[in-house]
Design a protein around this motif. Structure first.
Motif, PDB file in Angstrom:
ATOM      1  N   LEU A  33      60.869  10.544  -9.316  1.00  0.00           N
ATOM      2  CA  LEU A  33      61.650   9.389  -9.732  1.00  0.00           C
ATOM      3  C   LEU A  33      61.488   9.130 -11.224  1.00  0.00           C
ATOM      4  CD1 LEU A  33      63.443   7.034  -8.799  1.00  0.00           C
ATOM      5  CD2 LEU A  33      61.365   5.747  -8.310  1.00  0.00           C
ATOM      6  N   TYR A  34      60.262   9.375 -11.745  1.00  0.00           N
ATOM      7  CA  TYR A  34      59.971   9.125 -13.154  1.00  0.00           C
ATOM      8  C   TYR A  34      59.488  10.388 -13.840  1.00  0.00           C
ATOM      9  CZ  TYR A  34      60.179   4.233 -11.798  1.00  0.00           C
ATOM     10  OH  TYR A  34      60.606   3.025 -11.331  1.00  0.00           O
ATOM     11  N   SER A  35      59.875  10.541 -15.104  1.00  0.00           N
ATOM     12  CA  SER A  35      59.432  11.701 -15.883  1.00  0.00           C
ATOM     13  C   SER A  35      57.946  11.562 -16.216  1.00  0.00           C
ATOM     14  CB  SER A  35      60.238  11.788 -17.185  1.00  0.00           C
ATOM     15  OG  SER A  35      59.854  10.733 -18.063  1.00  0.00           O
ATOM     16  N   GLU A  36      57.346  12.676 -16.626  1.00  0.00           N
ATOM     17  CA  GLU A  36      55.947  12.648 -17.054  1.00  0.00           C
ATOM     18  C   GLU A  36      55.783  11.728 -18.263  1.00  0.00           C
ATOM     19  OE1 GLU A  36      53.992  16.429 -17.509  1.00  0.00           O
ATOM     20  OE2 GLU A  36      55.033  17.235 -15.759  1.00  0.00           O
ATOM     21  N   THR A  37      56.796  11.674 -19.128  1.00  0.00           N
ATOM     22  CA  THR A  37      56.727  10.821 -20.316  1.00  0.00           C
ATOM     23  C   THR A  37      56.709   9.346 -19.925  1.00  0.00           C
ATOM     24  OG1 THR A  37      57.903  12.506 -21.581  1.00  0.00           O
ATOM     25  CG2 THR A  37      57.805  10.302 -22.539  1.00  0.00           C
ATOM     26  N   VAL A  38      57.537   8.963 -18.963  1.00  0.00           N
ATOM     27  CA  VAL A  38      57.528   7.579 -18.479  1.00  0.00           C
ATOM     28  C   VAL A  38      56.148   7.257 -17.906  1.00  0.00           C
ATOM     29  CG1 VAL A  38      58.430   5.974 -16.740  1.00  0.00           C
ATOM     30  CG2 VAL A  38      60.007   7.430 -18.019  1.00  0.00           C
ATOM     31  N   MET A  39      55.628   8.148 -17.080  1.00  0.00           N
ATOM     32  CA  MET A  39      54.327   7.904 -16.455  1.00  0.00           C
ATOM     33  C   MET A  39      53.214   7.822 -17.497  1.00  0.00           C
ATOM     34  SD  MET A  39      55.080   7.356 -13.394  1.00  0.00           S
ATOM     35  CE  MET A  39      53.409   7.163 -12.787  1.00  0.00           C
ATOM     36  N   ASP A  40      53.286   8.645 -18.524  1.00  0.00           N
ATOM     37  CA  ASP A  40      52.276   8.613 -19.581  1.00  0.00           C
ATOM     38  C   ASP A  40      52.310   7.275 -20.326  1.00  0.00           C
ATOM     39  OD1 ASP A  40      50.252   9.572 -21.384  1.00  0.00           O
ATOM     40  OD2 ASP A  40      51.850  10.004 -22.818  1.00  0.00           O
ATOM     41  N   HIS A  41      53.512   6.819 -20.680  1.00  0.00           N
ATOM     42  CA  HIS A  41      53.624   5.549 -21.408  1.00  0.00           C
ATOM     43  C   HIS A  41      53.305   4.352 -20.516  1.00  0.00           C
ATOM     44  CE1 HIS A  41      55.025   6.360 -25.538  1.00  0.00           C
ATOM     45  NE2 HIS A  41      55.369   7.526 -25.001  1.00  0.00           N
ATOM     46  N   GLY A  67      56.691  -0.652 -14.170  1.00  0.00           N
ATOM     47  CA  GLY A  67      56.276   0.500 -14.967  1.00  0.00           C
ATOM     48  C   GLY A  67      57.323   0.938 -15.973  1.00  0.00           C
ATOM     49  N   SER A  68      58.592   0.861 -15.599  1.00  0.00           N
ATOM     50  CA  SER A  68      59.665   1.246 -16.519  1.00  0.00           C
ATOM     51  C   SER A  68      59.742   0.291 -17.702  1.00  0.00           C
ATOM     52  CB  SER A  68      61.020   1.266 -15.804  1.00  0.00           C
ATOM     53  OG  SER A  68      61.044   2.283 -14.831  1.00  0.00           O
ATOM     54  N   ALA A  69      59.484  -0.991 -17.470  1.00  0.00           N
ATOM     55  CA  ALA A  69      59.505  -1.974 -18.544  1.00  0.00           C
ATOM     56  C   ALA A  69      58.351  -1.727 -19.514  1.00  0.00           C
ATOM     57  CB  ALA A  69      59.434  -3.389 -17.977  1.00  0.00           C
ATOM     58  N   ALA A  85      65.684   5.442 -23.674  1.00  0.00           N
ATOM     59  CA  ALA A  85      65.740   6.133 -22.380  1.00  0.00           C
ATOM     60  C   ALA A  85      65.656   7.649 -22.564  1.00  0.00           C
ATOM     61  CB  ALA A  85      67.003   5.752 -21.623  1.00  0.00           C
ATOM     62  N   GLU A  86      66.347   8.177 -23.575  1.00  0.00           N
ATOM     63  CA  GLU A  86      66.289   9.624 -23.834  1.00  0.00           C
ATOM     64  C   GLU A  86      64.890  10.053 -24.251  1.00  0.00           C
ATOM     65  OE1 GLU A  86      69.402  10.491 -26.643  1.00  0.00           O
ATOM     66  OE2 GLU A  86      70.971  10.186 -25.140  1.00  0.00           O
ATOM     67  N   ALA A  87      64.230   9.250 -25.078  1.00  0.00           N
ATOM     68  CA  ALA A  87      62.871   9.572 -25.512  1.00  0.00           C
ATOM     69  C   ALA A  87      61.905   9.570 -24.330  1.00  0.00           C
ATOM     70  CB  ALA A  87      62.409   8.585 -26.577  1.00  0.00           C
ATOM     71  N   LEU A  88      62.205   8.764 -23.322  1.00  0.00           N
ATOM     72  CA  LEU A  88      61.382   8.726 -22.104  1.00  0.00           C
ATOM     73  C   LEU A  88      61.774   9.825 -21.122  1.00  0.00           C
ATOM     74  CD1 LEU A  88      61.282   4.876 -21.487  1.00  0.00           C
ATOM     75  CD2 LEU A  88      59.325   6.346 -22.052  1.00  0.00           C
ATOM     76  N   GLU A  89      62.716  10.671 -21.528  1.00  0.00           N
ATOM     77  CA  GLU A  89      63.241  11.743 -20.670  1.00  0.00           C
ATOM     78  C   GLU A  89      63.921  11.182 -19.436  1.00  0.00           C
ATOM     79  OE1 GLU A  89      60.074  14.572 -19.993  1.00  0.00           O
ATOM     80  OE2 GLU A  89      59.782  14.843 -22.143  1.00  0.00           O
ATOM     81  N   GLY A  90      64.589  10.054 -19.642  1.00  0.00           N
ATOM     82  CA  GLY A  90      65.403   9.461 -18.589  1.00  0.00           C
ATOM     83  C   GLY A  90      64.700   8.366 -17.806  1.00  0.00           C
ATOM     84  N   LEU A  91      65.515   7.458 -17.314  1.00  0.00           N
ATOM     85  CA  LEU A  91      65.085   6.411 -16.396  1.00  0.00           C
ATOM     86  C   LEU A  91      66.057   6.410 -15.224  1.00  0.00           C
ATOM     87  CD1 LEU A  91      64.424   3.447 -18.878  1.00  0.00           C
ATOM     88  CD2 LEU A  91      62.692   4.630 -17.506  1.00  0.00           C
ATOM     89  N   PRO A  92      65.595   6.043 -14.041  1.00  0.00           N
ATOM     90  CA  PRO A  92      66.529   5.924 -12.922  1.00  0.00           C
ATOM     91  C   PRO A  92      67.605   4.893 -13.268  1.00  0.00           C
ATOM     92  CG  PRO A  92      64.254   5.771 -12.164  1.00  0.00           C
ATOM     93  CD  PRO A  92      64.216   5.724 -13.661  1.00  0.00           C
TER      94      PRO A  92
END
Length: 126
Positions: free
Chosen positions: A3-11, A61-63, A91-98
């Motif tokens: 559901l979430y990219s590794e970048t989203v999870m890292d941030h 987490g997305s916020a 969103a692109e820098a996060l490699e996408g969001l749902p």
């Protein structure tokens, strides 16, 4: 697919620039009544450049990831460049969001723009 990219999870797990700047040059706070997310961005600006930026975010987490990424993207940048930051770029820098979480990147953009508007108003440049 996750559901979430590794970048989203890292941030989300390791957010950058969390905190408050005392005597900030600009502060912007926004919220989303539907999901309950609240973001507050603090800016320190020296010579027209964002020398420091911090955030406080109450939300999912997305916020948190959007706040973290957005602050990283504007740190060290001229205010004009920061004002041009878009939610799409975040969103692109996060490699996408749902799709149902894209509003988080919108909040990050809006909070930064409000902080910059506050900076301009404090300087009498509204």
């Amino acid at each position: 697919m996750a559901l979430y990219s590794e970048t989203v999870m890292d941030h989300f797990r390791n957010p950058r620039n969390v905190g408050v700047i005392e005597n900030a040059d600009g502060v912007g706070e926004v919220g989303n009544a539907v999901c309950g997310d609240i973001m507050k961005i603090y800016l320190k600006i020296d010579g027209g450049v964002i020398s420091d930026v911090k955030f406080e975010t109450f939300g999912c987490g997305s916020a948190i990831a959007s706040s973290s990424m957005a602050t990283e993207m504007i740190k060290g940048k001229p205010v004009e460049e920061a004002m041009a930051l878009t939610n799409r770029a975040v969103a692109e820098a996060l490699e996408g969001l749902p799709p149902h979480k894209l509003h988080c990147s919108v909040l990050a953009e809006e909070a930064i723009k409000k902080a910059l508007e506050d900076y301009y108003q404090r300087r009498g440049q509204s």
